[in-house]
Design a protein around this motif. Structure first.
Motif, PDB file in Angstrom:
ATOM      1  N   ILE A 171      47.908  22.431  62.727  1.00 37.28           N
ATOM      2  CA  ILE A 171      47.460  22.989  64.010  1.00 37.28           C
ATOM      3  C   ILE A 171      46.516  24.167  63.794  1.00 37.28           C
ATOM      4  CG2 ILE A 171      48.231  24.242  66.062  1.00 37.28           C
ATOM      5  CD1 ILE A 171      50.768  22.503  66.000  1.00 37.28           C
ATOM      6  N   VAL A 172      46.835  25.042  62.844  1.00 37.66           N
ATOM      7  CA  VAL A 172      45.971  26.178  62.531  1.00 37.66           C
ATOM      8  C   VAL A 172      44.605  25.687  62.046  1.00 37.66           C
ATOM      9  CG1 VAL A 172      45.625  28.149  60.983  1.00 37.66           C
ATOM     10  CG2 VAL A 172      47.861  27.769  62.038  1.00 37.66           C
ATOM     11  N   TYR A 173      44.618  24.672  61.179  1.00 36.13           N
ATOM     12  CA  TYR A 173      43.370  24.091  60.666  1.00 36.13           C
ATOM     13  C   TYR A 173      42.517  23.542  61.812  1.00 36.13           C
ATOM     14  CZ  TYR A 173      40.358  20.524  58.567  1.00 36.13           C
ATOM     15  OH  TYR A 173      39.282  19.739  58.217  1.00 36.13           O
ATOM     16  N   LEU A 174      43.135  22.778  62.695  1.00 35.97           N
ATOM     17  CA  LEU A 174      42.402  22.161  63.797  1.00 35.97           C
ATOM     18  C   LEU A 174      41.835  23.205  64.753  1.00 35.97           C
ATOM     19  CD1 LEU A 174      44.833  19.191  64.573  1.00 35.97           C
ATOM     20  CD2 LEU A 174      42.582  19.034  63.493  1.00 35.97           C
ATOM     21  N   VAL A 175      42.609  24.238  65.040  1.00 39.51           N
ATOM     22  CA  VAL A 175      42.149  25.288  65.957  1.00 39.51           C
ATOM     23  C   VAL A 175      40.970  26.051  65.360  1.00 39.51           C
ATOM     24  CG1 VAL A 175      42.783  27.475  67.046  1.00 39.51           C
ATOM     25  CG2 VAL A 175      44.369  25.540  67.130  1.00 39.51           C
ATOM     26  N   LEU A 176      41.077  26.412  64.077  1.00 35.94           N
ATOM     27  CA  LEU A 176      39.986  27.150  63.427  1.00 35.94           C
ATOM     28  C   LEU A 176      38.711  26.312  63.370  1.00 35.94           C
ATOM     29  CD1 LEU A 176      41.857  28.926  60.470  1.00 35.94           C
ATOM     30  CD2 LEU A 176      40.963  29.959  62.568  1.00 35.94           C
ATOM     31  N   TYR A 183      35.472  16.897  68.684  1.00 36.06           N
ATOM     32  CA  TYR A 183      36.548  17.222  67.739  1.00 36.06           C
ATOM     33  C   TYR A 183      37.915  17.126  68.418  1.00 36.06           C
ATOM     34  CZ  TYR A 183      38.618  19.547  63.684  1.00 36.06           C
ATOM     35  OH  TYR A 183      39.355  19.843  62.557  1.00 36.06           O
ATOM     36  N   VAL A 184      37.984  17.600  69.657  1.00 31.65           N
ATOM     37  CA  VAL A 184      39.238  17.521  70.416  1.00 31.65           C
ATOM     38  C   VAL A 184      39.590  16.062  70.703  1.00 31.65           C
ATOM     39  CG1 VAL A 184      40.368  18.109  72.596  1.00 31.65           C
ATOM     40  CG2 VAL A 184      38.901  19.785  71.460  1.00 31.65           C
ATOM     41  N   ILE A 185      38.595  15.274  71.073  1.00 26.15           N
ATOM     42  CA  ILE A 185      38.821  13.855  71.379  1.00 26.15           C
ATOM     43  C   ILE A 185      39.323  13.106  70.155  1.00 26.15           C
ATOM     44  CG2 ILE A 185      37.699  11.704  72.098  1.00 26.15           C
ATOM     45  CD1 ILE A 185      35.749  13.412  73.737  1.00 26.15           C
ATOM     46  N   ILE A 186      38.697  13.349  69.007  1.00 18.55           N
ATOM     47  CA  ILE A 186      39.080  12.647  67.783  1.00 18.55           C
ATOM     48  C   ILE A 186      40.457  13.105  67.301  1.00 18.55           C
ATOM     49  CG2 ILE A 186      38.442  12.208  65.389  1.00 18.55           C
ATOM     50  CD1 ILE A 186      36.700  10.846  67.544  1.00 18.55           C
ATOM     51  N   SER A 187      40.776  14.372  67.492  1.00 22.45           N
ATOM     52  CA  SER A 187      42.119  14.856  67.139  1.00 22.45           C
ATOM     53  C   SER A 187      43.168  14.127  67.967  1.00 22.45           C
ATOM     54  CB  SER A 187      42.217  16.369  67.366  1.00 22.45           C
ATOM     55  OG  SER A 187      41.322  17.073  66.536  1.00 22.45           O
ATOM     56  N   PHE A 188      42.866  13.912  69.234  1.00 20.60           N
ATOM     57  CA  PHE A 188      43.780  13.184  70.108  1.00 20.60           C
ATOM     58  C   PHE A 188      43.907  11.732  69.656  1.00 20.60           C
ATOM     59  CE2 PHE A 188      44.856  10.999  74.146  1.00 20.60           C
ATOM     60  CZ  PHE A 188      46.066  11.651  74.398  1.00 20.60           C
ATOM     61  N   PHE A 189      42.818  11.156  69.144  1.00 22.70           N
ATOM     62  CA  PHE A 189      42.852   9.788  68.604  1.00 22.70           C
ATOM     63  C   PHE A 189      43.847   9.686  67.458  1.00 22.70           C
ATOM     64  CE2 PHE A 189      41.208   7.238  64.998  1.00 22.70           C
ATOM     65  CZ  PHE A 189      41.418   5.966  65.512  1.00 22.70           C
ATOM     66  N   GLY A 190      43.854  10.669  66.558  1.00 21.44           N
ATOM     67  CA  GLY A 190      44.801  10.673  65.446  1.00 21.44           C
ATOM     68  C   GLY A 190      46.236  10.755  65.921  1.00 21.44           C
ATOM     69  N   LEU A 191      46.477  11.590  66.934  1.00 21.90           N
ATOM     70  CA  LEU A 191      47.822  11.703  67.511  1.00 21.90           C
ATOM     71  C   LEU A 191      48.252  10.383  68.147  1.00 21.90           C
ATOM     72  CD1 LEU A 191      47.526  15.185  69.286  1.00 21.90           C
ATOM     73  CD2 LEU A 191      48.722  14.715  67.153  1.00 21.90           C
ATOM     74  N   CYS A 192      47.345   9.765  68.879  1.00 19.78           N
ATOM     75  CA  CYS A 192      47.665   8.511  69.573  1.00 19.78           C
ATOM     76  C   CYS A 192      47.973   7.387  68.600  1.00 19.78           C
ATOM     77  CB  CYS A 192      46.508   8.104  70.487  1.00 19.78           C
ATOM     78  SG  CYS A 192      46.341   9.127  71.961  1.00 19.78           S
ATOM     79  N   PHE A 193      47.284   7.370  67.470  1.00 17.11           N
ATOM     80  CA  PHE A 193      47.532   6.315  66.482  1.00 17.11           C
ATOM     81  C   PHE A 193      48.998   6.336  66.037  1.00 17.11           C
ATOM     82  CE2 PHE A 193      47.954   4.650  62.217  1.00 17.11           C
ATOM     83  CZ  PHE A 193      47.237   3.481  62.272  1.00 17.11           C
ATOM     84  N   ILE A 194      49.514   7.526  65.720  1.00 13.43           N
ATOM     85  CA  ILE A 194      50.900   7.638  65.263  1.00 13.43           C
ATOM     86  C   ILE A 194      51.877   7.409  66.412  1.00 13.43           C
ATOM     87  CG2 ILE A 194      52.598   9.098  64.110  1.00 13.43           C
ATOM     88  CD1 ILE A 194      50.319   8.176  62.328  1.00 13.43           C
TER      89      ILE A 194
END
Length: 292
Positions: free
Chosen positions: A179-184, A200-211
């Motif tokens: 989370i710290v890495y993503l925020v920075l 970047y926010v959209i793609i981060s959400f894509f990674g969450l959705c995959f799992i």
């Protein structure tokens, strides 16, 4: 006779089917190559600025008109780096997070998350850079930033309770580091390239959705899987995972069918990876390696 060090390194690095060493090798190779071009251009050994030409034609452009002329940039842009610290930072994160990911899932799923982040992010970047609000600050895009966003965010859900020893900070949960890495990264992108920050926010959400979907039994990576099902599968119901595994294995090296693997994945989604016994971990590990 002592084995050649280089030969031993190559064998140990590329002996498994993980895509990570090959991706990093491609990044390092291109980094060295374009800086050789830069040196040749600086010394006027060649008439044209080969470094700038390569950088522009392999990086992702900011308009569809230019992209149509160089569609290969959607594939090549993750391998283009100018700064040594940027490539070092990204390679270390890819190696570290990627191998943690592969401890629980397989290579096909890793590539789906990582390459999916790169390709979706790349297409979105071209589209958003065409908007007047973002076009003034848009620039040629490269590096594996979007792919890492998807991969790092995925481990937040995959192994939320995994702890990492951070030397003077002690043990810290991996999800906190992620989370710290993503925020920075988001803050840095927002200050420099706003369009990339939104993506970047959209793609981060894509990674969450995959799992999230994987834990529900929906493996998006299966669309890239060749059919390897046995001709006769017997559905196992009303048995514990342990009994079902043993009843379907004639030999310790045999793999259980997909229903049994799904049961193990369901157990992980409910109780976490730490709840698996040694036999279940062995089965999941073998299945992930054979399933690549």
């Amino acid at each position: 006779m002592k084995e050649n060090v280089l030969k031993s390194f190559v064998r140990d690095t590329y002996k498994n089917t993980s895509a990570i060493p090959y991706i990093i090798t491609g990044q390092v190779f291109m980094f060295v190559l374009i800086h050789i071009f830069e040196l040749l251009s600086f010394d006027e050994v060649i008439a044209i600025d080969l470094f700038q030409w390569t950088y522009q034609h392999l990086s992702l452009p900011t308009s569809f008109n230019t992209f149509i002329q160089q569609p290969w940039s959607l594939i090549t842009h993750p391998f283009i780096y100018k700064g040594i610290f940027n490539i070092l930072f990204d390679c270390l994160w890819l190696y570290w997070i990627g191998n943690i990911f592969l401890n629980f899932l397989n290579n096909r799923q890793l590539l789906t998350v990582f390459l999916g982040g790169l390709l979706i992010g790349g297409l979105l970047y071209i589209g958003m850079s065409s908007f007047p609000y973002f076009s003034s600050q848009a620039k040629y895009w490269n590096t594996t930033t979007f792919g890492l966003a998807a991969l790092v965010s995925s481990v937040i859900i995959l192994v939320p309770n995994l702890e990492v020893n951070m030397f003077i900070f002690g043990n810290i949960k991996l999800k906190t580091i992620a989370i710290v890495y993503l925020v920075l990264q988001f803050v840095f992108l927002a200050l420099e390239i706003p369009a990339a920050a939104v993506i970047y926010v959209i793609i981060s959400f894509f990674g969450l959705c995959f799992i999230w979907q994987l834990q529900k039994g929906n493996d998006w990576s299966r669309m890239f899987k060749k059919s390897m099902r046995p001709k006769h599968l017997r559905v196992v119901q009303g048995k514990s995972i342990h009994d079902a595994i043993n009843s379907n294995r004639k030999h310790p090296s045999d793999l259980p069918n997909q229903e049994l693997i799904d049961q193990i994945l369901d157990k992980i989604s409910v109780s976490g990876y730490e709840s698996l016994n040694s036999l279940e971990k062995e089965i999941l590990f073998k299945a992930s390696k054979q399933d690549e």
